[in-house]
Write a protein that holds these residues in place. Sequence first.
Motif, short mmCIF file in Angstrom:
data_model
loop_
_atom_site.label_atom_id
_atom_site.label_comp_id
_atom_site.label_asym_id
_atom_site.label_seq_id
_atom_site.Cartn_x
_atom_site.Cartn_y
_atom_site.Cartn_z
N THR A 12 0.85 -1.17 0.00
CA THR A 12 0.00 0.00 0.00
C THR A 12 0.90 1.23 0.00
OG1 THR A 12 -0.08 0.16 2.40
CG2 THR A 12 -1.76 -1.24 1.33
N SER A 34 -3.42 -0.14 -3.04
CA SER A 34 -4.27 0.85 -2.36
C SER A 34 -5.54 1.16 -3.14
CB SER A 34 -3.48 2.15 -2.15
OG SER A 34 -2.41 1.97 -1.25
N PHE A 35 -5.74 0.48 -4.28
CA PHE A 35 -6.88 0.81 -5.13
C PHE A 35 -7.74 -0.42 -5.41
CE2 PHE A 35 -3.47 3.80 -6.03
CZ PHE A 35 -4.11 5.03 -5.91
N GLU A 37 -10.27 -1.65 -3.15
CA GLU A 37 -11.60 -1.59 -2.54
C GLU A 37 -12.58 -0.79 -3.40
OE1 GLU A 37 -12.23 -3.29 0.09
OE2 GLU A 37 -10.19 -3.77 0.77
N GLU A 39 -14.98 0.95 -2.29
CA GLU A 39 -15.20 2.25 -1.65
C GLU A 39 -14.18 3.28 -2.13
OE1 GLU A 39 -16.99 -0.91 0.78
OE2 GLU A 39 -15.00 -0.64 -0.10
N VAL A 40 -12.96 2.82 -2.36
CA VAL A 40 -11.93 3.72 -2.88
C VAL A 40 -12.23 4.11 -4.32
CG1 VAL A 40 -9.48 3.92 -3.48
CG2 VAL A 40 -10.16 2.86 -1.32
N LEU A 41 -12.54 3.13 -5.15
CA LEU A 41 -12.75 3.38 -6.57
C LEU A 41 -14.02 4.19 -6.82
CD1 LEU A 41 -11.70 -0.10 -7.98
CD2 LEU A 41 -10.39 2.02 -8.03
N GLY A 43 -15.09 6.47 -4.77
CA GLY A 43 -14.90 7.76 -4.14
C GLY A 43 -13.93 8.64 -4.90
N TRP A 45 -10.53 9.26 -5.46
CA TRP A 45 -9.21 8.68 -5.26
C TRP A 45 -8.09 9.56 -5.81
CZ3 TRP A 45 -7.33 8.18 -10.10
CH2 TRP A 45 -8.23 7.88 -11.14
N LEU A 48 -5.19 10.13 -3.47
CA LEU A 48 -4.33 8.94 -3.37
C LEU A 48 -3.40 8.85 -4.57
CD1 LEU A 48 -6.58 5.97 -2.11
CD2 LEU A 48 -4.64 7.02 -0.93
#
Length: 272
Positions: A12, A34-35, A37, A39-41, A43, A45, A48
């Motif tokens: 990560t 780190s990419f 989930e 929820e990350v994609l 949102g 990002w 990040l």
Amino acid sequence: MSSLPIVGAAMTLDEVERHRDWLFEKPRDLELQSFVEAEVLNGDWAPLAARARRLLDGHTGRLGIHGPFWGFTIASQDPDIRAVVTRRLLQGLDVCAAIGATQMVVHSPYTSWSYNNLDNNDDAREDVVERVHLTLRDAVRRAEDIGCTMVLENIEDKDPHIRVALAESFQSPAVAVSIDTGHAHYAHGYTGAPPVDYYVKAAGNRLQHVHLQDADGYADRHWSLGEGSIHWHAVFAALAKLDSNPRLIIEIKDKSKIPASAAYLASIGVAE
């Protein structure tokens, strides 16, 4: 100068900060995780991605990401689910374009159950391939456009050849093969699949990515290299015969042991 392959690792962004010196000391390949989930994609990002670009300024290895995989298969029979999977993979490829990643790991659709049943039902093999093509069609085009390759990683695959044939069926540089050594060792120990080096031989020069983790053949251990029972000399002897220069990515649970895993491979004379 050493002719041994240089190993990289999966981390990560937080772990990149911890292992930055090790990562930058040689041209080590990196797989950012780190990419993954949803929820990350789903949102924002972008911060990040900006952090990744900042942390990796001066990095000389190749960069990839682990694509999304939780909760789905790329060979779903349900067209609505296939649409979600396609969208998720396209989101992953958007990340690749934003950070300059040239590889994305995607999970194989094959299971230990399917090994005994693909020939038990008419056209089952062809149907899996067709559904995967429907799922990946737009993602393959997008990957080709941005110069990224999706590598299909074995999960439960008992047959080391079938995933290779699936990758080849796309006839595209944007689809290649990945091997997870621990997954292959699990299949060998628990389902009677061939040993890990046979997976490497089956993939041949279609192989562009390897997850290096140690295990005992019973579960997906992700132990530090040298802590399990994988025959690393055989694995690296098979890798040495390839011209495809696959990324060799240490993927272990205890990230603090990444440098020790690389040191173990150096100690047995197979990598650095």
